[in-house]
Design an enzyme around this catalytic site. Sequence first.
Site, short mmCIF file in Angstrom:
data_model
loop_
_atom_site.label_atom_id
_atom_site.label_comp_id
_atom_site.label_asym_id
_atom_site.label_seq_id
_atom_site.Cartn_x
_atom_site.Cartn_y
_atom_site.Cartn_z
N HIS A 111 -0.62 29.59 13.18
CA HIS A 111 -0.49 31.03 12.88
C HIS A 111 -1.78 31.79 13.20
O HIS A 111 -1.77 32.71 14.01
CB HIS A 111 -0.03 31.24 11.43
CG HIS A 111 -0.27 32.62 10.91
ND1 HIS A 111 0.41 33.73 11.40
CD2 HIS A 111 -1.14 33.09 9.98
CE1 HIS A 111 -0.04 34.81 10.77
NE2 HIS A 111 -0.98 34.46 9.91
N GLU A 136 -8.65 33.12 1.62
CA GLU A 136 -7.56 33.31 0.66
C GLU A 136 -6.80 32.01 0.38
O GLU A 136 -6.44 31.74 -0.75
CB GLU A 136 -6.62 34.36 1.20
CG GLU A 136 -5.72 34.88 0.10
CD GLU A 136 -4.78 35.93 0.62
OE1 GLU A 136 -4.99 36.40 1.75
OE2 GLU A 136 -3.86 36.26 -0.12
N ASP A 137 -6.54 31.23 1.41
CA ASP A 137 -5.61 30.10 1.27
C ASP A 137 -6.27 28.73 1.21
O ASP A 137 -5.60 27.74 0.97
CB ASP A 137 -4.62 30.09 2.44
CG ASP A 137 -3.73 31.32 2.44
OD1 ASP A 137 -3.72 32.02 1.42
OD2 ASP A 137 -3.07 31.58 3.45
MN MN Z 1 -2.04 35.64 8.29
#
Ligand code: MN
Length: 747
Positions: free
Chosen positions: A69, A98-99
Amino acid sequence: MSTENLNIKEDLDSVQLAPAQQVELNNLLNECHEYLQHCDDELITKAFTLSFLSHQGNARASGEPYYLHPLEVTRIVVKEIGMDDVSVAAALLHDTVEDTEVSLEDIRREFGDVVAHLIDGMTKISGVFKNKGVKQAETFMKLLLSMADDLRVVLIKFADRLHNMRTIQHLPRKKQLNIATETMELFAPLAHRFGIYNIKSEFEDLSFKTLDPTGYKFIARKLREKKDAREAFISKFMEPVEEQLESSGFRFTIKGRPKHIYSIYRKMTRQQKPFEEIYDLFAIRIILLDPHTKEDCWRVYSFITDSYTPIPERFRDFISVPKANGYQSLHTTVITNTGQKVEVQIRTEQMDEIAEKGFAAHWRYKEGAKKEEDINRFVDWVRDVLDNPRPDAAVEFVEDFQLNLYTDEIYVFSPKGELITLPKGATPIDFAFEIHSEIGERALAAKVNGKIVPLRQKLKSGDQVEIITGKQFNLNPDWINDVVTHKARARLRQFIKQKERKVSDQGREIWARKAERAGIELPDQELAKIANKLKYPSTQKLFFDIGSGVFDVGKLVKAVKSYVSKGRIDEAETGEDAVSSATDHYQIAHDLKNTGGTSEGLILNGELTDVRYSYARCCNPIPGDDIIGFISREGDIKIHRVSCKNTRHLIKTDGERIVDISWARNIGSQFMAAIRVVGEDRVGLVSDLSSLISKTLKTNMKSVNVTSDSGMFEGTLIIMVEDIKHLDKVISRLQKVEGIKEVYRYE
Ligand code: MN
């Protein structure tokens, strides 16, 4: 320093990418070399490696490894937006903080302040989007705020959203609808404001495909069918022009791409015309390759008018006066000897890149001071928008913003010769507010090209406008219908609200006196309940109607008394006229009421339920349509077509009340559908149509409405059908009737 940080550092230094990832990285680097002016290979290699390592073990909804992605987002940033290498690194790492375990500090240490700043911005915006309670308009304001910080954050966000839209089919339907609506309402207009035409178009097409798959497929199929004819037409049209271009030594390419699908749809619905009648489905574009200049564009214009007759009113010179988003091109519409109108756009290679990539193209073409100046102008615009933060007005603001974007621009002059850009349809009132809010507030009349004209008269490009002001404040609430700019609308709305508040304060006083005399004492909360029973959304609106004399205060006294003594309001006591006047004021959910029934016919969230439902009148869904349910304030469900324009509004303002529903197999009732028929008028046509429908097709016809004009016939038929197949059968049979040109479902 934590142990984690140490790991990242060691991993980055020691890791050997597997052959498959090495190939992906090399391809990315090649693309960067091709598209970017400057490329730091080491930086990008390091960013790719960290992105791969940190997302390891995670998958997307499609099942693919997650790192693909950010990689695809980065390729959009490189090829379709065309930014700088720092943005490339930030795009590769945009989801890490964030992830994953990676912290912003890690990023800052390994990649520097700028990359860290961009990723911080991306993380913050993404937080806004994830917070379900936040209304769309507020999200939009936050987006704008981050833009003022660094525009590259929003450009990377565009790439992120674009890739998410391209892979949206892997998400659950309800999520798809929310994301697609948000893309259509927020991202497409913003991309337009940035002038990134290719991305704006793809945002619109992908959202449209999600929100109205049937409509999308219909237009896509029509475009495919016309492709060969279109190409043949273009080459025949261009033949004489190409000869001249070649003999004069021009280097050029020709593009004749059709308009994108959603813009065709918008035109069809706005002008209520069938596909075939939208003549300018494509414009022929002549692009002069480097090093041709703007002077050469004018020579090409003269070649075209040597072969074809131009229509003077349709000539546009966006080269001398570029659009606000930087767009430059010459536009002309000419007529062929067979009477067909063709729009031709002439521009240089550089102008074409700006037209496609808009603001982002500045990173490639504009250097130094000019680039700074353009970016500053844009940031100024954003600041201006954010200058008057009125949270209640956020939704209105987004509407104004969208309204202003899709209209063309006109160019007028101040008495001193200053050029002012306004949306098409602007009046001297808009002009006055654009100059200064005080001038708008004291405007009495306008002088256009030296003549006194009413303030409400629409302006044209080239007008010289002078505002005559008085000493007194002179705002007129009726002007709200005569203005199109955000500034003017916002000020007038504020003024109208102030006035309304005054009237409703008067209404409240009238009530207080009456209540005291009748010996009624009622807390505000209870009064709000009674207002709701009387179909008013708030006591403020009720008091407004009392203050302006629309609602008789005596009726409120009766309603309160019966509520206090019996716990309910007798219909008779509220009075018929009171209720009806309230309802036409506030058009509450009631005007959607339809026959409805209980839900044998529908599967709600996958299960049969006993909920009361009705079909929305605005879009008349029939079995087979893509539908969605909306829980009304009364607790029943209104069923809309997904493609209905009200649906879009409902998702935007009240997304939580949406329920997923689909049709059950057997419904066994009849549904109303409207069909539009266009053709050549002839004797007996109406009776042919009606006998075909009722006898051959055994279909019930509710009404026929026909107009004919100079040999053409247009009609609307309302018929009763069982489902979409039934409707399609009727439409395809009607298409075969002699003289009929176009048959389509009509809303
Ligand atoms: Mn994204």
